[in-house]
Design a protein around this motif. Structure first.
Motif, short mmCIF file in Angstrom:
data_model
loop_
_atom_site.label_atom_id
_atom_site.label_comp_id
_atom_site.label_asym_id
_atom_site.label_seq_id
_atom_site.Cartn_x
_atom_site.Cartn_y
_atom_site.Cartn_z
N ASP A 34 74.89 -10.62 62.52
CA ASP A 34 73.92 -10.06 61.58
C ASP A 34 72.65 -10.92 61.60
N PHE A 157 72.73 -0.84 67.28
CA PHE A 157 72.69 -1.71 66.09
C PHE A 157 74.04 -2.39 65.88
N THR A 159 74.48 -4.07 63.49
CA THR A 159 74.55 -4.00 62.03
C THR A 159 75.00 -2.62 61.52
N LYS A 186 68.87 -0.15 58.90
CA LYS A 186 69.48 -1.15 59.78
C LYS A 186 68.42 -1.92 60.54
N SER A 187 68.65 -3.22 60.71
CA SER A 187 67.82 -4.04 61.59
C SER A 187 68.71 -5.12 62.19
N ASN A 188 68.60 -5.33 63.50
CA ASN A 188 69.34 -6.41 64.14
C ASN A 188 68.66 -7.76 63.96
N ASN A 194 67.56 -5.04 56.42
CA ASN A 194 68.87 -4.61 56.88
C ASN A 194 69.85 -4.49 55.71
N LEU A 196 73.44 -4.22 55.57
CA LEU A 196 74.59 -4.32 56.46
C LEU A 196 75.69 -3.34 56.05
#
Length: 303
Positions: A34, A157, A159, A186-188, A194, A196
């Motif tokens: 994450d 992703f 995540t 979502k964001s990596n 993000n 999760l």
């Protein structure tokens, strides 16, 4: 063991609490699951095992105070076993195993003493294509709320943990309940962008209240549906920074008692205004791994 979970806030009787013992070395950037863990690996501020052991110990003491039966995983050497919520979840009397990131599949084996006490007919594995983690699943009486990501770029992703196939599988498994899914952002790479799991931007508390972070939801209509479900006057909105600190990831022992992080000053004051007893614990080190109190607990029995 007669499992019983119908919601997030009824009086807790039995729970699996994660462990930080033998948590292993600081992961490499490639091993980070994450964006928040990545940030702390890069900054040299990744949490130390002894600090995390103390933090989980403080939660164990609160459970003892409220006479909750606590199960702990067997310790696997150099293996992160803090977030038991990821590995499974209980709805009614069913223990549903998560289809989790492949690197983490030993975690479920470490709670065999719990599984051995459950009727094997009530232990369920979802189809392989149904990806799911317990942080995305919230039983709410006649409803089951599920956080998901439906984009075609799902596989890009790390995540994105729960897919639409899992939402459909849950609806088939519990036809008498209404499964409502919420698309999450979502964001990596950017932890503040993000969500999760669903519990990173939403959680019910008390009798009819909820903590919500609006920007965690991809679709505004779904966020509005949730606000309407609880009623605007019963919703506590958290900020981007509070979401990052995991303010929506506290844990209810009952409608009247929650465990919360000691630094959540604004939230804890609001909870007390609602007549809820707040048991404060230090959990800021564990929070660096993008998980907090709900993430590290797996409830088995509530009234």
């Amino acid at each position: 063991m007669k499992l019983h979970i119908n919601n997030e806030t009824s009086r807790l009787r039995a729970v699996v609490l994660g462990t930080a013992e033998s948590n292993g070395p600081v992961p490499s950037l490639e091993e980070a699951y994450d964006p928040k863990s990545r940030e702390h690996i890069m900054a040299g501020t990744y949490p130390k095992e002894e600090d995390m052991v103390k933090e989980i110990g403080a939660v164990a003491e609160v459970f003892k105070k409220y006479d909750v039966k606590v199960f702990r995983p067997d310790v696997i050497k150099d293996y992160n076993q803090i977030f038991t919520r990821d590995i499974a979840f209980v709805i009614e009397d069913k223990f549903i195993k998560s289809n989790i990131l492949p690197d983490r599949d030993q975690e479920i084996e470490a709670i065999h003493d719990v599984l051995d006490q459950i009727d094997p007919d009530n232990i369920i594995s979802l189809p392989e294509e149904a990806h799911i983690e317990g942080g995305d699943v919230m039983p709410m009486g006649d409803y089951i709320f599920v956080g998901t990501y439906k984009g075609k770029d799902y596989k890009d992703f790390i995540t994105a943990r729960t897919n639409i196939q899992a939402v459909e599988a849950l609806q088939n498994m519990f036809p008498e309940k209404k499964v409502v899914s919420f698309s999450l952002k979502k964001s990596n790479t950017v932890a503040k962008d993000n969500a999760l799991h669903l519990d990173c931007c939403f959680q019910p508390v008390g009798k009819n209240k909820a903590i919500i972070y609006k920007e965690g939801f991809l679709i505004e209509e779904e966020y509005k549906w949730l606000v309407n479900f609880f009623g605007k006057e019963n919703v506590y909105e958290i900020t981007r920074d509070e979401m990052y600190d995991m303010n929506s990831n506290i844990f209810s022992i009952s409608e009247d008692v929650v465990i919360s992080e000691e630094n959540f000053t604004r939230l804890n004051a609001w909870l007390r205004e609602q007549g809820i007893t707040v048991e404060e614990v230090p959990y800021a080190e564990i929070a660096k791994q993008e998980g907090l109190l709900r993430c590290s607990t797996l409830p088995l029995i509530r009234d």
